[in-house]
Write a protein that holds these residues in place. Structure first.
Motif, PDB file in Angstrom:
ATOM      1  N   GLY A 314      41.895  50.286  41.022  1.00  0.00           N
ATOM      2  CA  GLY A 314      41.626  50.082  39.603  1.00  0.00           C
ATOM      3  C   GLY A 314      40.160  50.203  39.257  1.00  0.00           C
ATOM      4  O   GLY A 314      39.791  50.804  38.240  1.00  0.00           O
ATOM      5  N   VAL A 315      39.299  49.650  40.105  1.00  0.00           N
ATOM      6  CA  VAL A 315      37.856  49.724  39.864  1.00  0.00           C
ATOM      7  C   VAL A 315      37.394  51.180  39.829  1.00  0.00           C
ATOM      8  O   VAL A 315      36.555  51.572  39.006  1.00  0.00           O
ATOM      9  CB  VAL A 315      37.096  48.941  40.954  1.00  0.00           C
ATOM     10  CG1 VAL A 315      35.593  49.196  40.863  1.00  0.00           C
ATOM     11  CG2 VAL A 315      37.377  47.445  40.828  1.00  0.00           C
ATOM     12  N   ALA A 316      37.927  52.005  40.708  1.00  0.00           N
ATOM     13  CA  ALA A 316      37.497  53.398  40.813  1.00  0.00           C
ATOM     14  C   ALA A 316      37.712  54.179  39.525  1.00  0.00           C
ATOM     15  O   ALA A 316      36.948  55.110  39.224  1.00  0.00           O
ATOM     16  CB  ALA A 316      38.230  54.083  41.967  1.00  0.00           C
ATOM     17  N   VAL A 317      38.743  53.832  38.761  1.00  0.00           N
ATOM     18  CA  VAL A 317      39.035  54.578  37.527  1.00  0.00           C
ATOM     19  C   VAL A 317      38.746  53.748  36.280  1.00  0.00           C
ATOM     20  O   VAL A 317      39.151  54.115  35.177  1.00  0.00           O
ATOM     21  CB  VAL A 317      40.506  55.050  37.513  1.00  0.00           C
ATOM     22  CG1 VAL A 317      40.734  56.094  38.586  1.00  0.00           C
ATOM     23  CG2 VAL A 317      41.477  53.887  37.679  1.00  0.00           C
ATOM     24  N   GLY A 318      38.050  52.628  36.439  1.00  0.00           N
ATOM     25  CA  GLY A 318      37.679  51.809  35.284  1.00  0.00           C
ATOM     26  C   GLY A 318      38.849  51.157  34.592  1.00  0.00           C
ATOM     27  O   GLY A 318      38.906  51.108  33.359  1.00  0.00           O
ATOM     28  N   ALA A 319      39.792  50.644  35.353  1.00  0.00           N
ATOM     29  CA  ALA A 319      40.967  49.987  34.775  1.00  0.00           C
ATOM     30  C   ALA A 319      40.562  48.734  34.012  1.00  0.00           C
ATOM     31  O   ALA A 319      39.528  48.110  34.283  1.00  0.00           O
ATOM     32  CB  ALA A 319      41.957  49.636  35.879  1.00  0.00           C
ATOM     33  N   GLY A 320      41.409  48.343  33.071  1.00  0.00           N
ATOM     34  CA  GLY A 320      41.140  47.191  32.238  1.00  0.00           C
ATOM     35  C   GLY A 320      41.785  45.918  32.750  1.00  0.00           C
ATOM     36  O   GLY A 320      42.399  45.886  33.816  1.00  0.00           O
ATOM     37  N   PRO A 321      41.659  44.829  31.967  1.00  0.00           N
ATOM     38  CA  PRO A 321      42.166  43.526  32.398  1.00  0.00           C
ATOM     39  C   PRO A 321      43.679  43.502  32.629  1.00  0.00           C
ATOM     40  O   PRO A 321      44.155  42.723  33.462  1.00  0.00           O
ATOM     41  CB  PRO A 321      41.767  42.584  31.265  1.00  0.00           C
ATOM     42  CG  PRO A 321      41.441  43.465  30.106  1.00  0.00           C
ATOM     43  CD  PRO A 321      40.951  44.736  30.674  1.00  0.00           C
ATOM     44  N   VAL A 322      44.441  44.307  31.903  1.00  0.00           N
ATOM     45  CA  VAL A 322      45.895  44.322  32.114  1.00  0.00           C
ATOM     46  C   VAL A 322      46.208  44.718  33.550  1.00  0.00           C
ATOM     47  O   VAL A 322      47.100  44.140  34.190  1.00  0.00           O
ATOM     48  CB  VAL A 322      46.586  45.285  31.125  1.00  0.00           C
ATOM     49  CG1 VAL A 322      48.074  45.407  31.447  1.00  0.00           C
ATOM     50  CG2 VAL A 322      46.399  44.804  29.686  1.00  0.00           C
ATOM     51  N   PHE A 323      45.483  45.680  34.081  1.00  0.00           N
ATOM     52  CA  PHE A 323      45.699  46.126  35.466  1.00  0.00           C
ATOM     53  C   PHE A 323      45.418  44.996  36.443  1.00  0.00           C
ATOM     54  O   PHE A 323      46.233  44.719  37.336  1.00  0.00           O
ATOM     55  CB  PHE A 323      44.793  47.324  35.769  1.00  0.00           C
ATOM     56  CG  PHE A 323      44.829  47.756  37.209  1.00  0.00           C
ATOM     57  CD1 PHE A 323      45.763  48.676  37.647  1.00  0.00           C
ATOM     58  CD2 PHE A 323      43.936  47.234  38.128  1.00  0.00           C
ATOM     59  CE1 PHE A 323      45.807  49.074  38.978  1.00  0.00           C
ATOM     60  CE2 PHE A 323      43.959  47.624  39.466  1.00  0.00           C
ATOM     61  CZ  PHE A 323      44.908  48.553  39.888  1.00  0.00           C
ATOM     62  N   PHE A 324      44.281  44.339  36.292  1.00  0.00           N
ATOM     63  CA  PHE A 324      43.889  43.344  37.285  1.00  0.00           C
ATOM     64  C   PHE A 324      44.739  42.073  37.204  1.00  0.00           C
ATOM     65  O   PHE A 324      45.068  41.486  38.235  1.00  0.00           O
ATOM     66  CB  PHE A 324      42.393  43.025  37.139  1.00  0.00           C
ATOM     67  CG  PHE A 324      41.513  44.186  37.472  1.00  0.00           C
ATOM     68  CD1 PHE A 324      41.301  44.563  38.785  1.00  0.00           C
ATOM     69  CD2 PHE A 324      40.929  44.942  36.468  1.00  0.00           C
ATOM     70  CE1 PHE A 324      40.508  45.656  39.109  1.00  0.00           C
ATOM     71  CE2 PHE A 324      40.138  46.037  36.768  1.00  0.00           C
ATOM     72  CZ  PHE A 324      39.927  46.404  38.095  1.00  0.00           C
ATOM     73  N   VAL A 325      45.125  41.693  35.992  1.00  0.00           N
ATOM     74  CA  VAL A 325      45.984  40.513  35.854  1.00  0.00           C
ATOM     75  C   VAL A 325      47.420  40.847  36.232  1.00  0.00           C
ATOM     76  O   VAL A 325      48.058  40.142  37.030  1.00  0.00           O
ATOM     77  CB  VAL A 325      45.924  39.951  34.418  1.00  0.00           C
ATOM     78  CG1 VAL A 325      46.929  38.812  34.247  1.00  0.00           C
ATOM     79  CG2 VAL A 325      44.521  39.461  34.100  1.00  0.00           C
ATOM     80  N   GLY A 326      47.946  41.924  35.675  1.00  0.00           N
ATOM     81  CA  GLY A 326      49.353  42.265  35.896  1.00  0.00           C
ATOM     82  C   GLY A 326      49.631  42.849  37.261  1.00  0.00           C
ATOM     83  O   GLY A 326      50.522  42.377  37.980  1.00  0.00           O
ATOM     84  N   THR A 327      48.844  43.859  37.646  1.00  0.00           N
ATOM     85  CA  THR A 327      49.106  44.558  38.901  1.00  0.00           C
ATOM     86  C   THR A 327      48.628  43.760  40.109  1.00  0.00           C
ATOM     87  O   THR A 327      49.412  43.433  41.008  1.00  0.00           O
ATOM     88  CB  THR A 327      48.431  45.944  38.883  1.00  0.00           C
ATOM     89  OG1 THR A 327      48.912  46.679  37.761  1.00  0.00           O
ATOM     90  CG2 THR A 327      48.726  46.704  40.162  1.00  0.00           C
ATOM     91  N   CYS A 328      47.339  43.449  40.129  1.00  0.00           N
ATOM     92  CA  CYS A 328      46.783  42.723  41.291  1.00  0.00           C
ATOM     93  C   CYS A 328      47.287  41.284  41.335  1.00  0.00           C
ATOM     94  O   CYS A 328      47.689  40.787  42.395  1.00  0.00           O
ATOM     95  CB  CYS A 328      45.264  42.763  41.249  1.00  0.00           C
ATOM     96  SG  CYS A 328      44.582  44.434  41.275  1.00  0.00           S
ATOM     97  N   GLY A 329      47.265  40.611  40.175  1.00  0.00           N
ATOM     98  CA  GLY A 329      47.744  39.228  40.136  1.00  0.00           C
ATOM     99  C   GLY A 329      49.226  39.132  40.451  1.00  0.00           C
ATOM    100  O   GLY A 329      49.664  38.238  41.190  1.00  0.00           O
ATOM    101  N   GLY A 330      50.017  40.059  39.914  1.00  0.00           N
ATOM    102  CA  GLY A 330      51.454  40.055  40.192  1.00  0.00           C
ATOM    103  C   GLY A 330      51.750  40.303  41.651  1.00  0.00           C
ATOM    104  O   GLY A 330      52.619  39.645  42.243  1.00  0.00           O
ATOM    105  N   ALA A 331      51.019  41.257  42.252  1.00  0.00           N
ATOM    106  CA  ALA A 331      51.212  41.535  43.677  1.00  0.00           C
ATOM    107  C   ALA A 331      50.866  40.317  44.524  1.00  0.00           C
ATOM    108  O   ALA A 331      51.612  39.930  45.435  1.00  0.00           O
ATOM    109  CB  ALA A 331      50.371  42.739  44.094  1.00  0.00           C
ATOM    110  N   ALA A 332      49.735  39.690  44.228  1.00  0.00           N
ATOM    111  CA  ALA A 332      49.297  38.535  45.009  1.00  0.00           C
ATOM    112  C   ALA A 332      50.293  37.387  44.904  1.00  0.00           C
ATOM    113  O   ALA A 332      50.667  36.772  45.916  1.00  0.00           O
ATOM    114  CB  ALA A 332      47.907  38.087  44.547  1.00  0.00           C
ATOM    115  N   ALA A 333      50.743  37.091  43.693  1.00  0.00           N
ATOM    116  CA  ALA A 333      51.659  35.965  43.487  1.00  0.00           C
ATOM    117  C   ALA A 333      52.989  36.183  44.199  1.00  0.00           C
ATOM    118  O   ALA A 333      53.512  35.276  44.859  1.00  0.00           O
ATOM    119  CB  ALA A 333      51.881  35.748  41.989  1.00  0.00           C
ATOM    120  N   THR A 334      53.547  37.380  44.084  1.00  0.00           N
ATOM    121  CA  THR A 334      54.850  37.631  44.707  1.00  0.00           C
ATOM    122  C   THR A 334      54.760  37.668  46.227  1.00  0.00           C
ATOM    123  O   THR A 334      55.670  37.207  46.927  1.00  0.00           O
ATOM    124  CB  THR A 334      55.444  38.956  44.191  1.00  0.00           C
ATOM    125  OG1 THR A 334      54.506  40.023  44.404  1.00  0.00           O
ATOM    126  CG2 THR A 334      55.766  38.856  42.709  1.00  0.00           C
TER     127      THR A 334
END
Length: 399
Positions: A314-334
């Motif tokens: 996500g950092v490489a392509v300048g992703a926004g907060p939705v990516f980091f909360v939804g994608t990274c946070g969702g992956a970590a929690a599950t």
């Protein structure tokens, strides 16, 4: 010199390989041991009939013989088709989902990077092609795996009734069937931009060689990850992005690919615990055996690497907060929840979490990436930046 014919090639494949001869030697030793202590491997009880954990077999526990499916999709097929449907695991689609999801991840991640942004209709069409390709190529991979393992599968409770292992399909029948599958997969690949051929064909080397990894390393899941995660690269060229000329996209695709490799190690290590004792008896190398003493610590460590690499994508392509909360946070929690809950000594629990993990963790990642795409598509971040710039202008004017 004798001419080389298809019949001669099939006869060569039908001969036991050096690995097969080794497995037959293992079988001979194991049979002598089991004959003194209980039933032979061909009549041992299935894991579901064993004591809790990794208990020893009782002397009167036997494996059931093969019975054609009486329910589910396969029960509706003509009888001659059933072994081929079982060979490609048509009744067990979880592997197809795991092969498809990295394709979906990369498609969602690449879509906001195109100019203009990829429309939803193209996103749906591309994802559908990827699913068809995953279904076909997963079946081809299973066929390759069962051909390589035809002398090992009869000695593992979970795999002893696979079509080639039980003799329902011969090598001479399986090889042409594999050829048809590969041609069908090529047909799907040709529906994508021509550049996808350059990115897609190298994956066939991994498909063909992965089954050998379990004979030479305790970490065949890493090789499986390299194979199953290839789709994490394919979404970019499928949407017209040339990775070799787009450095941010190349870095993002590389991080996503490595993240998916780590994810494969996690879910397939849980899967491997179903066979941990049979693998040891048959001489098959396994990550479950190598990490048995600290399994959950190892799973947690690899999961942390997975989430970190996902964030890097996500950092490489300048992703926004939705990516980091939804994608990274969702992956970590599950992942945390799954690793805490899974009982690695229960075959049923390992199988259950392997199946659930596809759309549990994979679903969380997908929803986060879809949310990021929709935020970009509808200009949510642009509106936010406009509001922030307006607020800063007002503050400057007031001062």
């Amino acid at each position: 010199m004798a001419s080389f014919t298809p019949t001669r090639a099939l006869n060569v494949l039908a001969r036991p390989s050096s690995f097969a001869r080794t497995s037959l030697q293992i079988q001979h030793i194991a049979n002598k041991r089991w004959s003194a202590t209980g039933p032979s491997p061909s009549t041992r009880a299935p894991r579901s009939h064993r004591t809790r954990g990794f208990g020893r077999l009782e002397a009167d526990d036997y494996q059931p013989s093969y019975e054609p499916p009486k329910s589910g999709l396969l029960s509706y097929l003509p009888r001659p088709w059933i072994p081929y449907a079982e060979l490609i695991r048509l009744d067990k689609p979880t592997g197809t989902y795991y092969l498809f999801l990295p394709c979906l991840f990369s498609t969602f991640l690449a879509a906001p990077l195109t100019h203009p942004i990829t429309p939803p209709s193209t996103l749906i069409a591309t994802s559908s092609l990827f699913f068809a390709g995953a279904l076909i190529m997963r079946g081809a991979g299973c066929t390759v795996n069962d051909l390589w393992d035809r002398n090992l599968d009869p000695h593992v409770a979970r795999t002893r009734l696979r079509p080639i292992a039980r003799g329902a399909i011969s090598v001479q029948q399986a090889v042409p069937f594999l050829g048809v599958q590969l041609l069908a997969g090529l047909g799907i690949l040709l529906q994508f931009p021509a550049s996808c051929l350059l990115y897609g064909i190298p994956s066939l080397i991994l498909v063909a060689t992965y089954p050998l990894a379990k004979r030479v390393t305790n970490y065949p899941q890493f090789i499986l990850g390299l194979t199953f995660s290839w789709g994490a690269i394919m979404g970019f060229p499928a949407l017209g992005l040339d990775l070799l000329s787009n450095t941010p996209a190349l870095i993002s695709a590389s991080c996503l690919y490595a993240s998916c490799v780590a994810w494969t190690v996690v879910y397939d290590m849980i899967y491997a615990y179903q066979d941990i004792r049979d693998d040891a008896a048959a001489g098959i190398k396994s990550i479950a055996l190598a990490q048995e003493a600290n399994a959950k610590v190892f799973l947690a460590s690899v999961s942390a690497v997975q989430v970190a690499l996902l964030a890097g994508a996500g950092v490489a392509v300048g992703a926004g907060p939705v990516f980091f909360v939804g994608t990274c946070g969702g992956a970590a929690a599950t992942l945390v929840y799954m690793i805490r809950k899974v009982d690695l000594k229960s075959v049923e629990d390992c199988w259950g979490w392997f199946k659930r993990g596809a759309w549990f963790t994979g679903g969380a990642i997908s929803m986060g990436l879809l949310g990021e795409y929709l935020a970009r598509y509808f200009g949510v971040y642009e509106e936010r930046e406009t509001v922030e710039r307006g607020a800063r202008f007002t503050e400057d004017a007031a001062s």
